[in-house]
Scaffold this active site. Structure first.
Site, mmCIF file in Angstrom:
data_model
loop_
_atom_site.group_PDB
_atom_site.id
_atom_site.type_symbol
_atom_site.label_atom_id
_atom_site.label_comp_id
_atom_site.label_asym_id
_atom_site.label_seq_id
_atom_site.Cartn_x
_atom_site.Cartn_y
_atom_site.Cartn_z
ATOM 1 N N ILE A 12 0.835 -1.201 0.000
ATOM 2 C CA ILE A 12 0.000 0.000 0.000
ATOM 3 C C ILE A 12 0.873 1.255 0.000
ATOM 4 O O ILE A 12 0.607 2.216 -0.739
ATOM 5 C CB ILE A 12 -0.972 -0.018 1.208
ATOM 6 N N ASP A 31 11.472 2.551 5.099
ATOM 7 C CA ASP A 31 11.015 1.159 5.170
ATOM 8 C C ASP A 31 12.178 0.297 5.642
ATOM 9 O O ASP A 31 13.313 0.479 5.189
ATOM 10 C CB ASP A 31 10.540 0.692 3.782
ATOM 11 N N SER A 126 -7.542 -0.062 10.813
ATOM 12 C CA SER A 126 -8.110 -1.265 10.191
ATOM 13 C C SER A 126 -9.512 -1.536 10.704
ATOM 14 O O SER A 126 -9.827 -1.242 11.870
ATOM 15 C CB SER A 126 -7.204 -2.444 10.524
ATOM 16 N N TYR A 152 -3.342 -8.133 16.444
ATOM 17 C CA TYR A 152 -3.156 -7.164 15.355
ATOM 18 C C TYR A 152 -4.168 -6.017 15.480
ATOM 19 O O TYR A 152 -3.807 -4.839 15.456
ATOM 20 C CB TYR A 152 -3.309 -7.861 13.994
ATOM 21 N N LYS A 156 -3.638 -1.799 16.389
ATOM 22 C CA LYS A 156 -4.160 -0.669 15.603
ATOM 23 C C LYS A 156 -5.034 0.222 16.488
ATOM 24 O O LYS A 156 -4.999 1.445 16.390
ATOM 25 C CB LYS A 156 -4.946 -1.188 14.397
ATOM 26 N N PHE A 185 -10.832 -1.476 5.002
ATOM 27 C CA PHE A 185 -11.453 -2.789 4.877
ATOM 28 C C PHE A 185 -10.479 -3.648 4.037
ATOM 29 O O PHE A 185 -9.280 -3.529 4.225
ATOM 30 C CB PHE A 185 -12.900 -2.639 4.365
ATOM 31 N N ASN A 186 -10.939 -4.503 3.145
ATOM 32 C CA ASN A 186 -9.983 -5.409 2.465
ATOM 33 C C ASN A 186 -9.390 -4.736 1.229
ATOM 34 O O ASN A 186 -10.079 -4.595 0.213
ATOM 35 C CB ASN A 186 -10.683 -6.704 2.080
ATOM 36 N N LEU A 206 -7.135 -13.476 0.072
ATOM 37 C CA LEU A 206 -7.934 -14.300 -0.828
ATOM 38 C C LEU A 206 -7.662 -14.040 -2.313
ATOM 39 O O LEU A 206 -7.442 -14.988 -3.082
ATOM 40 C CB LEU A 206 -9.428 -14.084 -0.520
ATOM 41 N N ARG A 237 -16.848 -9.785 2.617
ATOM 42 C CA ARG A 237 -15.900 -8.702 2.884
ATOM 43 C C ARG A 237 -16.097 -7.550 1.901
ATOM 44 O O ARG A 237 -16.674 -7.726 0.833
ATOM 45 C CB ARG A 237 -14.459 -9.206 2.736
ATOM 46 N N GLY A 298 -10.833 -16.859 14.019
ATOM 47 C CA GLY A 298 -10.751 -15.395 14.086
ATOM 48 C C GLY A 298 -11.467 -14.664 12.961
ATOM 49 O O GLY A 298 -11.524 -13.437 12.965
HETATM 50 N N1 UFG Z 1 -10.183 -16.859 2.615
HETATM 51 C C1 UFG Z 1 -10.406 -18.131 2.144
HETATM 52 N N2 UFG Z 1 -9.343 -18.802 1.624
HETATM 53 C C2 UFG Z 1 -8.088 -18.288 1.548
HETATM 54 C C3 UFG Z 1 -7.882 -16.970 2.032
HETATM 55 C C4 UFG Z 1 -8.950 -16.283 2.560
HETATM 56 O O1 UFG Z 1 -11.515 -18.651 2.201
HETATM 57 O O2 UFG Z 1 -7.166 -18.966 1.063
HETATM 58 C C5 UFG Z 1 -11.324 -16.102 3.146
HETATM 59 C C6 UFG Z 1 -11.143 -15.698 4.582
HETATM 60 O O3 UFG Z 1 -11.574 -16.710 5.455
HETATM 61 C C7 UFG Z 1 -12.006 -14.433 4.630
HETATM 62 C C8 UFG Z 1 -11.892 -13.839 3.233
HETATM 63 O O4 UFG Z 1 -11.437 -14.916 2.412
HETATM 64 O O5 UFG Z 1 -13.320 -14.773 4.871
HETATM 65 C C9 UFG Z 1 -10.910 -12.711 3.145
HETATM 66 O O6 UFG Z 1 -9.696 -13.131 3.743
HETATM 67 P P1 UFG Z 1 -8.347 -12.314 3.636
HETATM 68 O O7 UFG Z 1 -7.305 -13.114 4.358
HETATM 69 O O8 UFG Z 1 -8.096 -11.937 2.227
HETATM 70 O O9 UFG Z 1 -8.659 -10.977 4.416
HETATM 71 P P2 UFG Z 1 -9.219 -10.780 5.902
HETATM 72 O O10 UFG Z 1 -10.630 -10.347 5.752
HETATM 73 O O11 UFG Z 1 -8.933 -11.905 6.793
HETATM 74 O O12 UFG Z 1 -8.225 -9.655 6.409
HETATM 75 C C10 UFG Z 1 -8.435 -8.331 6.108
HETATM 76 C C11 UFG Z 1 -7.124 -7.572 6.101
HETATM 77 C C12 UFG Z 1 -6.521 -7.540 7.475
HETATM 78 C C13 UFG Z 1 -7.546 -7.020 8.425
HETATM 79 C C14 UFG Z 1 -8.789 -7.883 8.386
HETATM 80 C C15 UFG Z 1 -9.852 -7.413 9.319
HETATM 81 O O13 UFG Z 1 -6.238 -8.158 5.207
HETATM 82 O O14 UFG Z 1 -5.390 -6.708 7.485
HETATM 83 O O15 UFG Z 1 -9.303 -7.830 7.073
HETATM 84 O O16 UFG Z 1 -10.851 -8.365 9.413
HETATM 85 F F1 UFG Z 1 -7.075 -7.042 9.689
#
Ligand code: UFG
Length: 344
Positions: A12, A31, A126, A152, A156, A185-186, A206, A237, A298
């Protein structure tokens, strides 16, 4: 403006550097390269003396280094992206998260307050600070209770408290310190000119995981849970394009009033895991193998933003709200750079 971008070599942060340079600002990217890459700095012209981009390798927790940078480059604006950001890793190694995100973050804020020129501070917060929103609070407004479910998210939230207190104290002294805390958000997608991309090791998000499967770098994608109380049983999401996210930062720089302000940055609608995977299949033209797996610890069920405050107060709204459009930008970079930045 003379802008310090911490975490400027990351996914980002590098997009922020690109956007700031395009808008004519002078940029210093700081960085430690633990998660960031040197390549985007080169691609943005850090080695070219005619480009107003300076790359400094070091930590935001190094007060002496940061004070020197703020002074030498007459920094008036700070965008603080540098942080560790894996929810799962924060559960297994919380001390590292408190050290890197909170201790180093406080050192940065300390140096900024000690430097009389710094007037604007934009903090990458976040939606993880909300944890699992109570019923009736999705889409999530900024007034949603903040009860993070991971270390995490707590790091934040702690930094939000630090910034609130510091901005308040500055106000008491009559100093105009403008703080915007942007609750992402994502974040997804990449630079539409194809120069910058998303390159994490390990990759857990994802969209890039699904694209890696389409590129044959993984043999399948697992869906983490298909028994959630959503329309298709998978988590929902809010996927916001990284360039829209950075535009929100620029709006914050230009328009935020003195004091501290929290804003959600999301598109305001949710997409399910299955919808994302269908989009990756459509965009890539590859029928990726999908396996239905157990829930991931989580994960919130459904998390998408109510972005009305940032629209009303800063005039920002996401320009890209279609999943395919976001995925296309990620696909373009990742398919051109299947080994990420290391592939040259
Ligand atoms: N997911 C899968 N398979 C995968 C990866 C993800 O099913 O291989 C699902 C996760 O369970 C989730 C969704 O896809 O339901 C999105 O997952 P991500 O890991 O892409 O993102 P998150 O929602 O877990 O995380 C994001 C940000 C974080 C932040 C978080 C807050 O990347 O920095 O939202 O909830 F903290």
């Amino acid at each position: 403006m003379n802008v310090l971008v911490t975490g400027g070599a990351g996914y980002i942060g590098s997009h922020a550097c690109q956007r700031l340079l395009r808008s004519g600002h002078t940029v210093v990217a700081l960085d430690n390269l633990v998660r960031g890459h040197r390549e985007p700095m080169k691609l943005l012209g850090a080695d070219d003396p005619s480009v107003p981009l300076t790359f400094v390798e070091g930590s935001v927790g190094d007060g002496g280094l940061v004070a020197g940078v703020l002074d030498e480059h007459a920094i008036d604006t700070v965008m603080h992206f540098a942080a560790l950001a894996y929810v799962g890793e924060s559960v297994t190694d919380p001390v590292r998260y408190y050290r890197e995100n909170v201790r180093a973050g406080v050192a940065l804020v300390d140096a900024c307050v000690a430097s009389p020129r710094v007037e604007r501070f934009v903090f990458s917060s976040s939606c993880a600070t909300y944890g699992d929103p109570p019923e009736g609070m999705v889409p999530v407004p900024e007034t949603c209770p903040q009860t993070p479910t991971s270390p995490y998210g707590r790091t934040k939230l702690m930094m939000e408290h630090v910034l609130k207190d510091v901005a308040h104290a500055c106000g008491l002294e009559g100093r105009a310190f403008r703080v915007a805390m942007l609750r992402y958000f994502n974040v997804a997608g990449s630079d539409r000119t194809g120069v910058l991309g998303e390159d994490h090791t390990p990759e857990t998000h994802l969209i890039p995981v699904a694209i890696q499967a389409a590129l044959g770098k993984r043999d399948h994608v697992s869906i983490f849970g298909t028994d959630y109380p959503t329309d298709d049983g998978t988590c929902v999401r809010d996927y916001v394009h990284v360039e829209d996210l950075i535009d929100a930062h620029v709006c914050a720089l230009e328009r935020v009033d003195p004091g501290v302000h929290a804003y959600n940055v999301g598109i305001g609608r949710g997409y399910s895991v299955r919808e994302v995977l269908e989009s990756v299949k459509r965009v890539s033209g590859v029928d990726i193998e999908i396996r239905e797996g157990p829930r991931r610890a989580g994960d919130a069920v459904a998390l998408y933003a109510d972005p009305s405050r940032i629209h009303a107060e800063l005039g920002w709204r996401a320009s890209i709200t279609g999943l395919d459009e976001i995925v296309r930008t990620a696909w373009a970079w990742m398919s051109a750079n299947p080994d990420g930045y290391r592939g040259g």
